[in-house]
Design a protein around this motif. Structure first.
Motif, PDB file in Angstrom:
ATOM      1  N   SER A 172      17.958  66.218  29.469  1.00 19.96           N
ATOM      2  CA  SER A 172      18.925  65.121  29.500  1.00 19.96           C
ATOM      3  C   SER A 172      18.335  63.896  30.182  1.00 19.96           C
ATOM      4  O   SER A 172      18.449  62.768  29.684  1.00 19.96           O
ATOM      5  N   GLY A 175      15.683  62.338  27.988  1.00 19.36           N
ATOM      6  CA  GLY A 175      16.086  61.960  26.645  1.00 19.36           C
ATOM      7  C   GLY A 175      15.292  62.697  25.580  1.00 19.36           C
ATOM      8  O   GLY A 175      15.002  62.153  24.509  1.00 19.36           O
ATOM      9  N   GLU A 177      14.315  66.497  23.353  1.00 20.96           N
ATOM     10  CA  GLU A 177      14.838  67.730  22.783  1.00 20.96           C
ATOM     11  C   GLU A 177      14.528  68.893  23.721  1.00 20.96           C
ATOM     12  O   GLU A 177      13.561  68.839  24.495  1.00 20.96           O
ATOM     13  N   ARG A 227      25.349  73.887  26.698  1.00 24.04           N
ATOM     14  CA  ARG A 227      25.495  72.947  25.585  1.00 24.04           C
ATOM     15  C   ARG A 227      26.693  72.028  25.811  1.00 24.04           C
ATOM     16  O   ARG A 227      26.646  70.832  25.539  1.00 24.04           O
ATOM     17  N   GLU A 228      27.799  72.620  26.297  1.00 27.36           N
ATOM     18  CA  GLU A 228      28.999  71.833  26.533  1.00 27.36           C
ATOM     19  C   GLU A 228      28.799  70.843  27.682  1.00 27.36           C
ATOM     20  O   GLU A 228      29.312  69.719  27.648  1.00 27.36           O
ATOM     21  N   TYR A 230      25.924  69.487  28.554  1.00 27.74           N
ATOM     22  CA  TYR A 230      24.944  68.470  28.160  1.00 27.74           C
ATOM     23  C   TYR A 230      25.024  68.239  26.647  1.00 27.74           C
ATOM     24  O   TYR A 230      24.100  68.576  25.904  1.00 27.74           O
ATOM     25  N   PRO A 231      26.118  67.639  26.167  1.00 26.82           N
ATOM     26  CA  PRO A 231      26.266  67.453  24.721  1.00 26.82           C
ATOM     27  C   PRO A 231      25.236  66.503  24.142  1.00 26.82           C
ATOM     28  O   PRO A 231      24.992  66.507  22.925  1.00 26.82           O
ATOM     29  N   GLU A 232      24.635  65.663  24.981  1.00 28.42           N
ATOM     30  CA  GLU A 232      23.639  64.704  24.495  1.00 28.42           C
ATOM     31  C   GLU A 232      22.280  65.347  24.222  1.00 28.42           C
ATOM     32  O   GLU A 232      21.408  64.733  23.585  1.00 28.42           O
ATOM     33  N   VAL A 233      22.080  66.578  24.685  1.00 30.95           N
ATOM     34  CA  VAL A 233      20.788  67.252  24.506  1.00 30.95           C
ATOM     35  C   VAL A 233      20.771  68.013  23.185  1.00 30.95           C
ATOM     36  O   VAL A 233      21.637  68.859  22.936  1.00 30.95           O
ATOM     37  N   THR A 234      19.775  67.705  22.363  1.00 23.93           N
ATOM     38  CA  THR A 234      19.569  68.462  21.134  1.00 23.93           C
ATOM     39  C   THR A 234      18.804  69.735  21.475  1.00 23.93           C
ATOM     40  O   THR A 234      17.703  69.676  22.033  1.00 23.93           O
TER      41      THR A 234
END
Length: 295
Positions: A172, A175, A177, A227-228, A230-234
């Motif tokens: 995160s 920025g 993956e 995942r929830e 850090y929703p911005e992390v693919t």
């Protein structure tokens, strides 16, 4: 997480590469960089000041001050705008850096320093801190300024949970993956304790596809919740059938950072640093950050 980013220097090329990485880490975190050189003056059997028979700037103290000045200058060149301080710490490097790890948010060291046997792949300071540090420890190795995703090793162990949480936070912040890699085999110990103490799981379950499904569920459960948060992390989950150590080392070739727990579910309970962690610290193609869980 508060506290400075601390980097240990001894004048070796490996330590100077660690300064570059530590400066970038400090700037990324908005933290102060603290450059530390540990030194045992009495053990050198030389006076700290300038010798009357030598050049005016030839004393041990002057050499150390030049080293720290060079390291701070290098840090500011690698990460313009970074706030950097320096200090000479009394004592051995491992003890000084372990003490610093109590208040630091990250300790950064090179893969090996100026001491020890040159043939060794990993220095004793890096090994000791990875096993005993009180904060995450980054060992800088591989190519300079690596790019790519953050890579985290997932084995489903309680000890690996902190590594997963840390890897999400790192991805995160950068920025980037996140690759969550879980390697598995048909042996119950995942090949880490040797065949003499293993059980062929296919003999018990009777279906490789079913065993693979179990491993996929293990990975999904390990990632749930993060995942929830850090929703911005693919996130790119990878379930790979193969031996853990070579699989992780191969995957590190395209990563900017690998995150591992100090020890997972294999090996001996009394060991502070597991065989997988030791293997990637010796052979990974990118920097490795090791996290301990517990005191």
């Amino acid at each position: 997480m508060s506290g400075p980013v601390v980097v240990g220097v001894d004048g070796s090329p490996s330590a100077m590469a660690a300064v570059d990485a530590a400066a970038r880490e400090a700037l990324l975190r908005g933290a102060e960089l603290h450059v530390v050189h540990a030194f045992i003056w009495p053990a050198m059997h030389v006076p700290p000041g300038t010798s009357p028979l030598g050049p005016p700037a030839g004393g041990v103290r002057e050499s150390v001050e030049r080293l720290l000045h060079e390291a701070v200058g290098r840090a500011r060149s690698a990460a313009p705008g970074v706030r950097a301080t320096s200090a000479v710490m009394p004592g051995e490097a491992v003890a000084a850096l372990e003490a610093e790890s109590r208040t630091a948010q990250l300790i950064v060291v090179g893969q090996r320093g100026s001491g020890g046997i040159r043939a060794l792949l990993l220095g004793s300071t890096a090994v000791h801190l990875a096993a005993h540090g009180h904060c995450p420890v980054m060992v800088v190795r591989g190519r300079p300024e690596p790019e790519g995703p953050v890579l985290v090793a997932v084995d489903g162990s309680p000890q690996g949970r902190s590594a997963i949480a840390y890897a999400f936070a790192e991805a995160s912040m950068r920025g980037s993956e996140l690759v969550a890699l879980h390697a598995w085999s048909t042996w119950s110990d995942h090949g880490e304790s040797g065949p003499d103490h293993s059980v062929e799981l296919v003999d018990l379950i009777g279906d490789v596809d079913e065993l693979r499904a179990v491993e996929e569920r293990l990975l999904a459960e390990a990632l749930s919740g993060h995942r929830e948060r850090y929703p911005e992390v693919t996130v790119r989950p990878q379930v790979v059938r193969g031996r853990v150590r070579p699989t992780l080392i191969e995957a590190s070739d395209g990563a900017q950072l690998m995150v591992v727990g100090a020890r997972g579910r294999g090996g001996f309970a009394g060991l502070l640093l597991g065989s997988v962690s030791q293997a990637v610290l010796h052979h990974a193609n990118c920097p490795v950050t090791v996290l301990r869980s517990g005191p």
